[in-house]
Write a protein that holds these residues in place. Sequence first.
Motif, short mmCIF file in Angstrom:
data_model
loop_
_atom_site.label_atom_id
_atom_site.label_comp_id
_atom_site.label_asym_id
_atom_site.label_seq_id
_atom_site.Cartn_x
_atom_site.Cartn_y
_atom_site.Cartn_z
N UNK A 122 0.82 -1.21 0.00
CA UNK A 122 0.00 0.00 0.00
C UNK A 122 0.86 1.27 0.00
N UNK A 123 2.14 1.14 -0.29
CA UNK A 123 3.05 2.29 -0.23
C UNK A 123 3.27 2.88 -1.62
N UNK A 124 3.43 4.18 -1.65
CA UNK A 124 3.84 4.91 -2.85
C UNK A 124 5.00 5.81 -2.43
N UNK A 125 6.15 5.62 -3.08
CA UNK A 125 7.36 6.38 -2.73
C UNK A 125 7.71 6.20 -1.25
N UNK A 126 7.51 4.98 -0.74
CA UNK A 126 7.90 4.68 0.63
C UNK A 126 6.92 5.12 1.70
N UNK A 127 5.81 5.72 1.30
CA UNK A 127 4.81 6.21 2.25
C UNK A 127 3.47 5.53 2.01
N UNK A 128 2.71 5.29 3.11
CA UNK A 128 1.38 4.70 2.97
C UNK A 128 0.49 5.63 2.15
N UNK A 440 -14.17 -17.00 -24.11
CA UNK A 440 -14.01 -15.85 -25.01
C UNK A 440 -14.21 -14.52 -24.33
N UNK A 441 -14.12 -14.48 -23.00
CA UNK A 441 -14.30 -13.22 -22.27
C UNK A 441 -13.01 -12.42 -22.24
N UNK A 442 -13.16 -11.13 -22.02
CA UNK A 442 -11.98 -10.31 -21.71
C UNK A 442 -11.47 -10.73 -20.34
N UNK A 443 -10.17 -10.57 -20.14
CA UNK A 443 -9.61 -10.88 -18.83
C UNK A 443 -10.03 -9.82 -17.83
N UNK A 444 -9.80 -10.11 -16.55
CA UNK A 444 -9.92 -9.07 -15.55
C UNK A 444 -8.73 -8.13 -15.69
N UNK A 445 -8.85 -6.92 -15.18
CA UNK A 445 -7.75 -5.97 -15.22
C UNK A 445 -6.65 -6.46 -14.28
N UNK A 446 -5.43 -6.56 -14.82
CA UNK A 446 -4.28 -7.04 -14.04
C UNK A 446 -3.39 -5.87 -13.64
N UNK A 447 -2.91 -5.92 -12.42
CA UNK A 447 -1.90 -4.95 -11.99
C UNK A 447 -0.53 -5.55 -12.26
N UNK A 448 0.12 -5.12 -13.33
CA UNK A 448 1.45 -5.64 -13.66
C UNK A 448 2.48 -5.05 -12.70
N UNK A 449 2.38 -3.77 -12.44
CA UNK A 449 3.15 -3.11 -11.38
C UNK A 449 2.36 -1.88 -10.98
N UNK A 450 2.92 -1.08 -10.06
CA UNK A 450 2.17 0.05 -9.53
C UNK A 450 1.88 1.12 -10.57
N UNK A 451 2.53 1.02 -11.74
CA UNK A 451 2.35 2.04 -12.77
C UNK A 451 1.73 1.47 -14.04
#
Length: 614
Positions: A122-128, A440-451
């Motif tokens: 849950x951190x962004x740039x080292x901060x919650x 034949x459905x679309x996949x769920x949205x995947x978080x590949x990385x935080x960006x």
Amino acid sequence: MLSAIRNKSKGWVAYLIVGLITVPFALFGIQDYVSRSANNSIATVDGEDIDINVYYQELNTQQRNLQQQLGAAYTQEIDDAIKQTLLDSMINEKLIENYANSLDIVTLDDEVKSVIELNQAFSVDGEFSQDRYTQLLRLNSYSPAGYELAQSKSLTREQIKRNLSGSAFMSSIQIDQLNDLASQQREVSYIALNTSNYLDQVSVSKDQISDYFNENRSSFIEGRKVKVDFVELTLDAMDEPESPTNDDLQNLYEDNAELYTNSERRRAQHILVESEELANDLLDQINQGADFAELAKAKSEDSSSSEEGGDLGFFEKELMGAEFDEAAFAMNIGDVSDVVATDYGYFHIIKLTDIEAETMQAFNEVEEQLAALYIKNAKEKMLFSSLEEFINLSYEESLDMVADQFGLELQSSDYFGNGSSQYDAKFVASAFSSSVIDDGDDSEVMEIDSEKFVVLALSDLQSERERDLSEVEDQIESALKTASAKEVIEDIAESIASALSSGDEQTANNLISENNLEWVSEGWISRASELPYDVASMTFALSKPEEGRHTYSAQSANQLTSLVIDLSGVRVPEEDTNTGISALYLSQENNEMFVTLIRQLRDNAEIRVFSDLL
């Protein structure tokens, strides 16, 4: 690997797969139910319901994740194992929850908050980041209230484990015996034989290659390949925000002062010795006027600084060790410390020679960095604010519509197989999930990385096929030659070890010379020594040699290497050594006690499972 799983995923193997693969999905725990219908339970524990809504919500999550992980290897046997494992887990949690309540064990809200804020997910740039926290839970179909309740229950279970740990103990004799065993050292040398040096001594015929191909046709089946279309929502795709004002940057500068602060640094000389008696003697000499630098040159065992009179240069806190820091950062310039003992058995005498005070970089020095940070933060807010709409639209519309709506490129992949390293593992698993390939459905949205967040859909599917002999002939020839060469080096290694064991050094030396081999001496090693070919673990598995004799052994290191190992001695260090093995043993015993507690609670509880709802 997946084909092996597909072939073997029966019975206990399926439970093993579930146990290993579902562990990574334990980040979020089981959410508290959102809506409860009367008497709608999957099981009861002492009359208390385990809500069926909670069960199926978590079951769906685990099924979806495993299907993405295993693709076509996902079987009904594995699905049944997931259901049973999840139900057992929920029953155990309810038992522990009731047990904790009976002991009046309470987890405070502040404890839960602290654990969540320290979670790097849950951190962004080292901060919650509250935004990331909300979005990540949303992405995984959990509410903050449910997640926080799960964390509270988890902390309560940990309290029970910690309470149990005080019940496990070992006698001093047992601790000494374990320490002796763990700290034992062995003197070893070895010879390594590699198949690459014997390939020219073996040959493989066309008939052998053909026979091998015909006998192992199933090994030469090329699995299904897919081609997918996909859309990426990334930080880079976000619109450039308006340029920050000077006030914006000033506020950011103040809010992130620690990023632009240079910590206090100190400079010192030191003398490092192994004897406390010597350290005290040197300190007396310094207090009586002896030159610190000259003593450091003559007596310090820190060769990297002794020639410089013990000068260590400038350093910040937490670089030199806790004991050293405590002394050095409590001194004034020119002070000489008392003798400082370390956990490693050494002793310091420290002289503080300079101090650089904590400074903060001026605003104008970091203005460009602040502008970049402002833009990144602004884009992250745009990304997370766009994410929910991206998820909803991906669920409702085709990928080209998603791409058009967000002004993104609709991209296409190359053909790739299950387990391919060409794309991210999540991407590959999702492409081979049953919902994408079969439905034949679309996949769920995947978080590949935080960006980066991605959604994909199947574009084309190539069925599995059997390769022709011409495609794999070279591969088979290489494998057969390597296998034959491995037999050669195993025979040589065994012959050398047998000759040495029987005292026939002449034969052993002739074999070593004829094959251009040589001994590699590692000297005295410990169990933790990192040696090639896993020599350390093999050495510690050998029998202790008799006094004045050696233990010789031929070992297969891998498919390419064979070894001859010479164990010439075994000893235990004279100094007392705390290896930590007793703590590890007690930790394992504590885990066993926890399992035993669960078993006793189950035996004493009234548990009803409504199997028809599974």
